[in-house]
Structure formats: C-alpha cells, structure tokens
Design an enzyme around this catalytic site. Structure first.
Site, PDB file in Angstrom:
ATOM      1  N   CYS A 137      28.360  39.951  35.796  1.00 55.27           N
ATOM      2  CA  CYS A 137      29.459  39.094  36.324  1.00 55.27           C
ATOM      3  C   CYS A 137      29.046  39.284  37.878  1.00 55.27           C
ATOM      4  O   CYS A 137      29.420  38.457  38.728  1.00 55.27           O
ATOM      5  CB  CYS A 137      30.717  39.293  36.237  1.00 55.27           C
ATOM      6  SG  CYS A 137      31.355  39.278  34.516  1.00 55.27           S
ATOM      7  N   CYS A 175      34.887  43.161  38.804  1.00 58.77           N
ATOM      8  CA  CYS A 175      34.600  44.112  37.558  1.00 58.77           C
ATOM      9  C   CYS A 175      33.316  43.594  37.145  1.00 58.77           C
ATOM     10  O   CYS A 175      33.103  42.193  36.977  1.00 58.77           O
ATOM     11  CB  CYS A 175      35.765  44.224  36.456  1.00 58.77           C
ATOM     12  SG  CYS A 175      36.286  42.635  35.767  1.00 58.77           S
ATOM     13  N   HIS A 202      35.205  31.001  35.888  1.00 57.93           N
ATOM     14  CA  HIS A 202      34.358  32.340  35.953  1.00 57.93           C
ATOM     15  C   HIS A 202      32.896  32.089  35.454  1.00 57.93           C
ATOM     16  O   HIS A 202      32.666  32.423  34.353  1.00 57.93           O
ATOM     17  CB  HIS A 202      35.164  33.198  35.535  1.00 57.93           C
ATOM     18  CG  HIS A 202      34.313  34.826  35.522  1.00 57.93           C
ATOM     19  ND1 HIS A 202      33.240  35.112  36.438  1.00 57.93           N
ATOM     20  CD2 HIS A 202      34.325  35.699  34.969  1.00 57.93           C
ATOM     21  CE1 HIS A 202      32.615  36.157  36.198  1.00 57.93           C
ATOM     22  NE2 HIS A 202      33.349  36.622  35.203  1.00 57.93           N
TER      23      HIS A 202
END
Length: 406
Positions: A95, A391, A361
């Site tokens: 991510c 995160c 996302h």
C-alpha cells in the site's frame, strides 16, 4: 517562507486520476499501465519548465506487479509516453508503493544523485492477477489458524510467542479484526468514523475540492472519467450499524467501515531546490522527512504509529506542530486506534476532507494520492505543515512529513 537549499527535494506538480470502484466502476476497462501513462502526462504538462531530458528516473509503485502490471511496468509507461531515453523502475511496498517512490526521489536528491524525478503509482484491481502465495503450505497453515481465531473471537496474540508462524499476508480484514481486539476500538466507533469519512468526502466532492487533484482519464470508448465513484455521502452511522461483519461472525469490520476495492493512479514531479530555482519552477511543498517501520503482520493496521513517530523525530516536529494529517483509511479501526495512540486531534488535523473509506484505495497509487490531498488541504486552508502516513500489508508503516511552500 522557507529559503530553498540546493539539495531540498520539492514537489512541483502532483495529481491523480479519479478513483473507480473495482470491476464495476469507471476505470474497470482501463489497464494499470495506461492509467499511469495518462496521469504522468498530466503532471508533466503542468510543469512547462521541465525538460524530459533532465529527468533522472521514472519510479512507479504497484502492489500487484504481475500480469498486466508485470515486468518493469515503469519502463513500459516511459515508452508509452514516447520517452525512450527515460529509465524506469517499478517498486512494491504494497500500500505504500507510491509514497516509497517519493521517498526514493527525496533520498537521491539529498545524496546529490539527480535533480528531477517522476514518481507515483498505479493499481488496476479490476485486472489484477491472483494473489501471490496462494497454495503455499506454510501460509495455508497460518491461514487456518487465523480462521479458527476469527471464529472463536479470541484476542490477538503474537503467534511467535507460541512458536507459530506469523501470517504475513493474511486477509487484510482479519488484521483489522485483530487490531480491534487488541485496542478495544468498538464497532460503534468504527461506524461513526466511517460515516464521518463519507460525509466529509461528499462535501469535498460537491465543493470542487477533490476535483483540484484530478487528471481526467480518457477511457477506451473515448468517454472521460473525472469523478471518484465510490463515495456514498448519505451514509449514516445508524445505517452502517445494520451491516453484518465480513471477516468474522463475532467481528466488527464490515463493508461499510472498510475501504472498497479500487482502480486508479497518481503521479508527481519531484525536483531539487537547485533545479527549481534554475528553471523558475514554483514548488508546492518541500519534503521534510520520511520513515518506515515494521510490526507483527497480523496487526499491520497500527503501522502508522511508529513510522509517524520516526518521521517526526527526524523532522524535529511533534504531532501538535502539524496542521493536517492524512492517515490512509484502509479500515476505520486502524485509523481510530492509530490516531488515539499518536494523540492526533481528530477534528482539527485528521483526514479533514474524508479518506479512503469513501474516496477509495487503489493500493499502489494511494501514497501519492495522500500527498496530493495533503497539499490540497494545506493550500486550501493556508496552512503549512502536514504528514501523510499509512499502514502496509505484511506488517509495516510509512510516513512522510512535508512543508507547503505555495
């Protein structure tokens, strides 16, 4: 106003595509490399003083570097842009992949090994290959242990303390359930935060705030996609409370208090202070510091805590010094828990125009998206200091502190 040093790393252009809902949204028929091509073309067009011959590297992040996003996709994107002389490298920090590319440009400029970089990320979840590691015996054992823990509702315990293997890439929703059990963040708190994200993002979209970040994408049929399509601005905490848990029958994480699956891309032009001054470029922001951290993969949602602390120590700042903070909303529980641990003033500082629960996302693109949203917020509110943090699947956190310059 900050006086630029020659080796300061500054962002002179940043943008993203609108974010589409995976498989059924506005970008479901667009490849990840094509998304990247269009957003890089957009940020380059915004810097008329930039010569491509001066660009040292194109660095592209993606969380799924396989299938259509395989090989060295950054080099593919450079050739799609018709810049044959432009090198490229593809980066995977899940991510945080695109914020990692920004960090690499920051480091190269500080080291005196370049003056201009194209950075960013892309993710076509609609076109993604199957997840890596499926069928690996060791991971299958860890996954079975996790599944049993989810059913029983037992609290999170570090598996290494019991001689077991940690589950490095378990279902991310399971990590959110573990964070909830470890920190005590309630279902009601998660739903309230998710409703806040939807409300603020809806207001930001309606006011034109989000549009300032977006480069329109031309789809294969010639139509234009230029508005995030995952938002549900009428969402209430009461409506969210009616949803069933997704990852555990005794859990708290639902489709409503987690981010959706998405497609999208983001990009930025990062140059040295020396280059900006020599070419008359107006910096948007200066990168002050960055940091990464690691923690147990099963509670990866708390990654922003230590990475933010490290980035702040390196900058000489504290949480209270920051005007705005963007924490990626992978799950409401991890944002609420991280903000609480860091002492963030939620109303004043945190995700003041909504976040990924509403906006979306697209994994590899999210880091640069967060930076762009942060700069947008600082500029809109005439504020100065901010931090983007998130995160990272596999048990990591990453943070970047910046100072707005214009």
């Amino acid at each position: 106003m900050t006086t630029l040093a020659d080796n300061d790393a500054v962002i002179v252009s940043i943008a993203r595509t609108a974010i589409g809902r995976a498989r059924k949204g506005g970008l479901a028929d667009v490849r990840g490399d094509e998304l990247a091509r269009q957003v890089f073309a957009g940020v380059i067009d915004r810097v008329p003083g930039l010569s491509i011959d001066d660009v040292d590297d194109l660095m592209l992040g993606t969380a799924a570097p396989d299938g259509e996003q395989g090989f060295n996709m950054a080099r593919v994107v450079a050739t799609l842009l018709n810049y044959d002389s432009l090198p490229g490298t593809t980066v995977n920090r899940f991510c945080a992949s695109s914020i990692q590319t920004t960090r690499m440009a920051f480091h190269a400029i500080k080291a005196g090994e370049g003056d201009a970089f194209l950075v960013g990320g892309t993710e076509s979840t609609s076109h993604a290959a199957p997840p890596a590691g499926a069928g690996n015996a060791a991971f299958d054992v860890a996954a079975e242990r996790t599944a049993q823990a989810m059913l029983s509702g037992e609290p999170w315990r570090d598996p290494r303390a019991e001689g077991a293997m940690p589950d490095a890439y378990i279902q991310m929703g399971h990590t959110a359930e573990y964070v909830a059990r470890l920190t005590g963040v309630s279902r009601a708190e998660q739903d309230a935060f998710a409703a806040r994200s939807q409300r603020l993002a809806g207001e930001a979209q309606a006011s034109g705030y989000l549009a300032r970040e977006i480069v329109p994408v031309v789809r294969p049929d010639g139509s234009v996609f230029d508005q995030d399509d995952s938002l549900r601005p009428g969402t209430t905490a009461e409506a969210l409370a009616e949803l069933k848990p997704v990852f555990s029958p005794v859990g708290t994480v639902t489709a409503g208090n987690a981010c959706p699956l998405n497609d999208g891309a983001s990009a930025a032009v990062v140059v040295s202070g020396r280059y900006a001054k020599a070419h008359g470029l107006q910096p948007l922001a200066r990168i002050v510091s960055t940091a990464v951290s690691g923690l147990s993969p099963e509670i990866m949602g708390l990654g922003p805590v230590e990475s933010s602390r490290r980035a702040l120590r390196r900058s000489g700042l504290t949480i209270a010094d920051l005007d705005l903070i963007e924490i990626n909303e992978a799950f409401a529980v991890q944002v609420v828990a991280s903000a609480r641990e860091l002492g963030i003033d939620v109303d004043r500082q945190l995700n003041t125009h909504g976040g990924a629960i509403a906006i979306g996302h697209p994994f590899g693109a999210t880091g640069t998206r967060l930076i762009g949203t942060l700069i947008n917020g600082l500029s809109t509110g005439d504020k100065t200091l901010g931090m983007a943090t998130l995160c990272v699947g596999g048990g990591q956190g990453m943070a970047l502190v910046l100072e707005r310059l214009s």
